[in-house]
Motif scaffolding. Structure first.
Motif, mmCIF file in Angstrom:
data_model
loop_
_atom_site.group_PDB
_atom_site.id
_atom_site.type_symbol
_atom_site.label_atom_id
_atom_site.label_comp_id
_atom_site.label_asym_id
_atom_site.label_seq_id
_atom_site.Cartn_x
_atom_site.Cartn_y
_atom_site.Cartn_z
ATOM 1 N N HIS A 156 13.601 7.657 -15.785
ATOM 2 C CA HIS A 156 13.107 9.030 -15.680
ATOM 3 C C HIS A 156 12.205 9.366 -16.867
ATOM 4 C CE1 HIS A 156 14.129 13.605 -16.042
ATOM 5 N NE2 HIS A 156 12.942 13.413 -15.509
ATOM 6 N N TYR A 159 8.546 15.385 -18.006
ATOM 7 C CA TYR A 159 7.175 15.906 -17.861
ATOM 8 C C TYR A 159 6.752 16.628 -19.145
ATOM 9 C CZ TYR A 159 3.443 18.775 -15.733
ATOM 10 O OH TYR A 159 2.262 19.398 -15.406
ATOM 11 N N GLY A 161 5.575 19.362 -20.040
ATOM 12 C CA GLY A 161 5.330 20.753 -19.647
ATOM 13 C C GLY A 161 4.747 21.598 -20.764
ATOM 14 N N ASP A 162 5.163 21.313 -22.005
ATOM 15 C CA ASP A 162 4.664 22.096 -23.138
ATOM 16 C C ASP A 162 3.512 21.405 -23.848
ATOM 17 O OD1 ASP A 162 6.239 24.278 -22.788
ATOM 18 O OD2 ASP A 162 7.862 23.573 -24.077
ATOM 19 N N ASN A 168 13.059 14.194 -28.470
ATOM 20 C CA ASN A 168 14.117 14.125 -27.445
ATOM 21 C C ASN A 168 13.667 13.311 -26.236
ATOM 22 O OD1 ASN A 168 16.683 14.789 -26.348
ATOM 23 N ND2 ASN A 168 15.768 16.472 -25.174
ATOM 24 N N TYR A 172 15.405 9.783 -25.156
ATOM 25 C CA TYR A 172 15.954 9.693 -23.793
ATOM 26 C C TYR A 172 15.417 8.456 -23.074
ATOM 27 C CZ TYR A 172 16.584 11.317 -18.862
ATOM 28 O OH TYR A 172 16.896 11.452 -17.533
ATOM 29 N N SER A 348 0.573 18.283 -18.608
ATOM 30 C CA SER A 348 0.594 19.651 -18.074
ATOM 31 C C SER A 348 -0.806 20.063 -17.610
ATOM 32 C CB SER A 348 1.070 20.622 -19.154
ATOM 33 O OG SER A 348 0.079 20.739 -20.153
ATOM 34 N N LEU A 349 -0.831 21.081 -16.815
ATOM 35 C CA LEU A 349 -2.121 21.559 -16.300
ATOM 36 C C LEU A 349 -3.083 21.973 -17.430
ATOM 37 C CD1 LEU A 349 -2.488 21.878 -13.060
ATOM 38 C CD2 LEU A 349 -2.987 24.216 -13.691
ATOM 39 N N PRO A 350 -2.593 22.701 -18.438
ATOM 40 C CA PRO A 350 -3.530 23.025 -19.543
ATOM 41 C C PRO A 350 -4.067 21.765 -20.235
ATOM 42 C CG PRO A 350 -1.626 24.484 -19.633
ATOM 43 C CD PRO A 350 -1.334 23.455 -18.586
ATOM 44 N N GLY B 120 2.261 25.281 -15.482
ATOM 45 C CA GLY B 120 1.046 25.239 -16.296
ATOM 46 C C GLY B 120 0.092 26.358 -15.924
ATOM 47 N N LYS B 123 1.259 29.528 -17.509
ATOM 48 C CA LYS B 123 0.894 29.564 -18.933
ATOM 49 C C LYS B 123 -0.544 30.048 -19.114
ATOM 50 C CE LYS B 123 3.644 25.718 -20.782
ATOM 51 N NZ LYS B 123 4.287 26.091 -22.040
ATOM 52 N N ARG B 132 8.391 28.208 -19.509
ATOM 53 C CA ARG B 132 8.952 26.883 -19.786
ATOM 54 C C ARG B 132 9.159 26.111 -18.484
ATOM 55 N NH1 ARG B 132 11.558 24.236 -23.913
ATOM 56 N NH2 ARG B 132 13.071 22.651 -23.274
ATOM 57 N N TYR B 133 8.658 24.878 -18.498
ATOM 58 C CA TYR B 133 9.023 23.948 -17.433
ATOM 59 C C TYR B 133 10.399 23.430 -17.793
ATOM 60 C CZ TYR B 133 9.208 19.727 -14.644
ATOM 61 O OH TYR B 133 9.608 18.754 -13.777
ATOM 62 N N ASP B 135 13.065 20.955 -17.472
ATOM 63 C CA ASP B 135 13.345 19.606 -16.964
ATOM 64 C C ASP B 135 14.839 19.338 -17.008
ATOM 65 O OD1 ASP B 135 12.517 17.257 -15.842
ATOM 66 O OD2 ASP B 135 11.177 16.696 -17.472
ATOM 67 N N VAL B 136 15.308 18.608 -16.037
ATOM 68 C CA VAL B 136 16.733 18.220 -16.007
ATOM 69 C C VAL B 136 16.803 16.702 -15.872
ATOM 70 C CG1 VAL B 136 17.562 20.390 -15.027
ATOM 71 C CG2 VAL B 136 16.856 18.553 -13.499
ATOM 72 N N TYR B 148 20.178 14.025 -23.543
ATOM 73 C CA TYR B 148 18.843 14.598 -23.337
ATOM 74 C C TYR B 148 18.962 16.059 -22.898
ATOM 75 C CZ TYR B 148 14.544 15.710 -20.799
ATOM 76 O OH TYR B 148 13.422 16.328 -20.335
ATOM 77 N N ASN B 151 20.054 18.547 -25.540
ATOM 78 C CA ASN B 151 18.932 18.884 -26.435
ATOM 79 C C ASN B 151 17.945 19.843 -25.768
ATOM 80 O OD1 ASN B 151 19.875 17.386 -28.591
ATOM 81 N ND2 ASN B 151 18.884 15.513 -27.908
ATOM 82 N N GLU B 152 17.717 19.645 -24.477
ATOM 83 C CA GLU B 152 16.829 20.571 -23.756
ATOM 84 C C GLU B 152 17.438 21.973 -23.712
ATOM 85 O OE1 GLU B 152 13.572 19.862 -22.165
ATOM 86 O OE2 GLU B 152 13.922 18.381 -23.732
ATOM 87 N N GLU B 155 17.151 23.670 -27.019
ATOM 88 C CA GLU B 155 15.807 24.202 -27.247
ATOM 89 C C GLU B 155 15.593 25.514 -26.487
ATOM 90 O OE1 GLU B 155 12.606 21.210 -27.648
ATOM 91 O OE2 GLU B 155 11.457 22.532 -26.333
ATOM 92 N N HIS B 159 14.762 29.101 -28.042
ATOM 93 C CA HIS B 159 13.586 29.893 -27.663
ATOM 94 C C HIS B 159 13.977 31.301 -27.202
ATOM 95 C CE1 HIS B 159 10.850 26.169 -26.792
ATOM 96 N NE2 HIS B 159 11.070 26.370 -28.069
#
Lengths: 438, 395
Positions: A156, A159, A161-162, A168, A172, A348-350, B120, B123, B132-133, B135-136, B148, B151-152, B155, B159
């Motif tokens: 896995h 993504y 995203g940011d 992390n 992972y 990401s899109l940006p 995105g 944003k 925020r995207y 993720d899992v 993982y 930690n997500e 965060e 935030h």
């Protein structure tokens, strides 16, 4: 109601002109298919995996041969067999709405699983699901697992995203590689993992990557010696496929670089299927995959008008190297993670907008053209915003055409040609306005 | 359903839920925010986010599931090609039209490439909103996917703490976990009640009751569920000669309410479904002792629903959740209702159908969009399915 796809009979084809590098690339791909289809006789084991996030250096450590289902679908598209395969998959219950790469693959299996060399593909020994930048990959390999009933490994890739790679994410991915991917590949192949062997392959990858970037960036010159979309697809074949990390790839990209440098020195443009391209009139950046069922016809619409693609996002789908990333033998597992995380569709899109804007500016392009693919939400969702944003930031006109990867039903030559012609007129108008304002 | 609604307690509760459902300006959430200074609202899309963390920050989690069939999409269509599903375009419409202008943050969970890319877009389009995207992990080992995910979550918690101007404490989070545990227990009870007596809890009512949980504070929603359960159990309603089905594929873009009603009118009691999975994603109580983020992560890894957006590592286990849902609820068949152009639902469907075939469970399939208006073909298909089950099952 049944739909019959009829491929019109073409006039006797003119001999297609190819660069020596294209001939060499074709030979490499053919040799790989021969090696794959001979696996039952040679005893080589086969791993099916995907282009984005493929771990060729790692799988080679276990002596595994890679088989890439997207590449098989592309081959079927180019050979115009994908249409019937897609229909076959729909007949057995797959929705008309979903990815045609998947349906071409499933249909091909239902029809005997025949490789481009006319021989049967071997069943994979393992499915390595590099879940990178595309949701469909996960379902695709679950569907293949259902058919082959072989072991499946999930890797896995989170993504971006940011717009950044975090510690992390790396941790992972490295943990997945160390504790799941590598032990499973050891068990299936019977080969013990040797990290130094991996380092060697990674070193070779970086050498080939340097030459690839040199080739792609040659398009900054005027005229561009390459077409970075249609021609670029030939160029990325070895490094996105089974050859990254090999001496063959080093040889190929050195050869290609020399060939392109010779064209540069001679002030020549790209080679097209109809020979050397005429005068370069338009320089474009293209976003999105091409259509493969009418690949040559699509390309012709560009070079007939003197349009050359100087940069494309599709040639970054199996790895983004032109912003500095290279596989790094000093941190072998981390570099694999970083590679997967950085592929174009995992951005990401940006980030994608920034990248395309940079391309338009750095390659001094006349604008952005988006080929929006029905099959591919990973690319397509958001492209209309991308178009507007790149247009706004660069002040250059953008245009939008639609087609599909390997489904001939979604290629409308007349519509695309009309739009391209209008787009070239827009560029002319923009140039005239700029001249008038100067 | 209409006949039972005259002035009954059930009718009052359902009317309130219906009003919340109909309100595309989210007045109740706006009122909640305006009721005290400094309050914040964080939106989220399907399938799952840990609402406990938002709640622990003193914020209102607001479920955004598109615009339904009452929203005229004008701007949203300009952002999407015709072959992309409807939910992102109506969600964009909600945003561009100002209906979400009170929302301080938006979470876009990992469900498909369309929602992923929408994160995105959001944003870019709403730069003042925290986006925020989410993720899992698709790896379910505690020491890999678990670490993982912790930690997500850390965060995200950090935030949201920044967004409110004060860190979220573990005790605040434990308190929120307890509140959502209670809410999920009642949702499970409601589903169990409906599976036993579907004529007492029509699918459309259950849906509305659940849907209210997307806009109400969890405490109020828990109270609503408790009241509805009590009322539904106490009011006798006529039992129809319907078959019993599980409805699946409806986990993201929502079917029109009329579609859900049409199924029951056509002779199919819905005894289980995958609508609004966020309300029961975690299938058991999350411990309120110990490290709360660790507890949320373990619950996600080991005690959460199965759905198309989640990788199933075990081939033998693939699709068995659906077979179990059929057995558990006493269903006689499955209806696959998938949104047009929905990759997760449509790619998953053939695999699930193979599993059902092996288990000798009948099924039908159709597609919809959140704004589908013509229910007659669906009613005919569902009616024929119900007839075929009654005529042929067990023979």
């Amino acid at each position: 109601m049944t739909t019959t796809i009829v491929t019109p009979k073409a006039a006797p084809a003119k001999e297609v002109e190819k660069d020596a590098s294209m001939v060499k690339q074709k030979e490499m791909m053919a040799a790989h298919y021969d090696r794959l289809t001979s696996a039952p006789q040679t005893g080589e084991k086969v791993v099916s995996t995907f282009v984005p996030g493929n771990l060729n250096e790692l799988t080679m450590c276990f002596g595994l041969l890679n088989n890439l289902p997207e590449v098989n679908a592309i081959q079927n598209g180019l050979r115009r067999t994908s249409g019937a395969f897609v229909l076959e998959a729909e007949k057995i219950g797959h929705s008309e709405d979903v990815c045609t790469y998947v349906k071409s693959d499933i249909g091909m299996m239902a029809k005997g699983n025949i490789a481009p060399n006319g021989k049967r593909f071997p069943d994979p020994d393992v499915l390595l699901l590099s879940y990178t930048g595309c949701f469909t990959f996960m379902k695709w390999f679950e569907l293949l697992r259902e058919q082959y009933k072989c072991e499946t490994i999930m890797l896995h890739t989170p993504y971006m995203g940011d717009g950044k790679i975090t510690p992390n994410m790396i941790e992972y991915m490295v943990k997945q590689l160390k504790d799941e991917v590598i032990p499973t590949l050891e068990r299936i192949s019977g080969v013990k993992f040797d990290i130094d062997r991996l380092r060697e392959y990674l070193k070779k990858s970086a050498t080939a990557e340097d030459d690839l970037v040199h080739v792609l960036q040659s398009a900054k010159r005027k005229p561009s010696p390459i077409d970075a979309y249609f021609g670029g697809i030939y160029y990325i074949g070895p490094i996105f496929g089974a050859f990254r990390g090999t001496d063959d790839a080093i040889d190929y990209y050195r050869f290609l670089r020399e060939e392109v440098e010779a064209r540069l020195a001679a002030g020549k443009g790209p080679v097209t299927p109809d020979g050397d391209m005429g005068k370069e009139k338009y320089r474009l950046v293209v976003e999105g995959p091409p259509n493969y069922t009418n690949f040559r016809q699509f390309w012709k619409m560009f070079y007939d008008e003197g349009a050359v693609v100087v940069a494309s996002s599709y040639t970054k789908v199996g790895g983004v190297y032109d912003f500095g990333f290279r596989h790094d033998p000093e941190k072998p597992l981390e570099t694999l993670a970083e590679y997967c995380l950085g592929v174009y569709t995992n951005r990401s899109l940006p980030m994608r907008i920034d990248m395309l804007t940079n391309y338009v500016n750095d390659y001094d392009a006349d604008g952005l053209l988006i080929n929006s693919i029905k099959s591919c939400n990973s690319f397509s969702a958001g492209q209309l915003l991308i178009m507007r944003e790149v247009e706004k930031r660069t002040g250059k006109p953008a245009a939008f055409v639609e087609s599909d990867l390997v489904d001939p039903r979604y290629f409308s030559a007349a519509n695309i040609k009309n739009r391209l012609e209008s787009y070239f007129q827009m560029i002319e108008q923009k140039r005239a306005a700029t001249r008038a304002a100067a | 359903m209409e006949a039972s609604l005259n002035g009954s307690k059930t009718a009052t509760i359902v009317a309130r839920a219906q009003a919340l459902f109909d309100d595309l300006s989210f007045a109740s959430a706006r009122e909640w925010k305006a009721a005290a200074p400094g309050r914040k609202v964080v939106g989220y899309m399907p399938i799952y986010v840990p609402r406990e963390i938002i709640h622990a920050a003193g914020m209102l989690p607001l479920g955004i599931v598109g615009g339904g069939d009452q929203l005229e999409v004008i701007h949203g269509d300009a952002y999407y090609q015709s072959y992309i599903c409807r939910i992102p375009r109506s969600t964009i419409e909600l945003g561009v039209s100002g209906r979400l202008d009170f929302v301080d943050g938006m979470l876009f969970p990992s469900i498909c490439d369309v929602i992923r890319n929408l994160s995105g877009m959001w944003k870019m389009m709403f730069p003042n909103v925290y986006v925020r995207y989410f993720d899992v992990p698709q790896n379910y080992r505690d020491d890999i996917g678990g670490n993982y995910y912790v930690n997500e979550l850390t965060e995200l918690m950090h935030h949201l703490g920044e967004l409110r101007g004060q860190p979220i404490t573990d005790d605040e989070l434990r308190h929120s976990i307890a509140g959502y545990n209670e809410n999920r227990r009642l949702v499970r009870e409601l589903y169990s009640f409906r599976a036993q007596r579907p004529w007492q809890a029509p699918a459309a009512e259950v849906y509305l009751a659940l849907r209210a949980g997307l806009v109400l504070p969890v405490e109020q929603h828990t109270e609503m569920l408790r009241d509805y359960l009590a009322a539904a159990a106490s009011e006798e309603r006529p039992r129809r000669d319907n078959c019993r089905i599980v409805l699946t594929g409806v986990f993201c873009e929502q079917p029109p309410l009329n579609l859900i009603k049409s199924l029951e009118l056509a002779g199919c009691y819905v005894v289980d479904d995958d609508l609004l999975l966020v309300t029961r994603w975690l299938t058991a109580d999350v411990p309120t002792e110990g490290n709360p983020l660790h507890n949320l992560a373990l619950a996600f890894l080991h005690q959460s629903e199965s759905t198309a957006a989640k990788y199933e590592p075990n081939l033998k286990e693939k699709g068995q959740h659906l077979v179990r849902a059929v057995r558990r609820s006493g269903a006689e068949g499955v209806i696959f209702a998938c949104p047009s152009f929905c990759d997760p639902a449509l790619l998953e469907r053939p695999m699930l159908q193979h599993v059902l075939k092996d288990a000798d469970i009948p099924y039908i399939a159709f597609k919809y969009a959140e704004n589908s208006g013509q229910m007659q073909p669906i009613r005919e298909q569902a009616g024929t399915f119900a007839d075929s089950i009654k005529l042929w099952s067990g023979t």
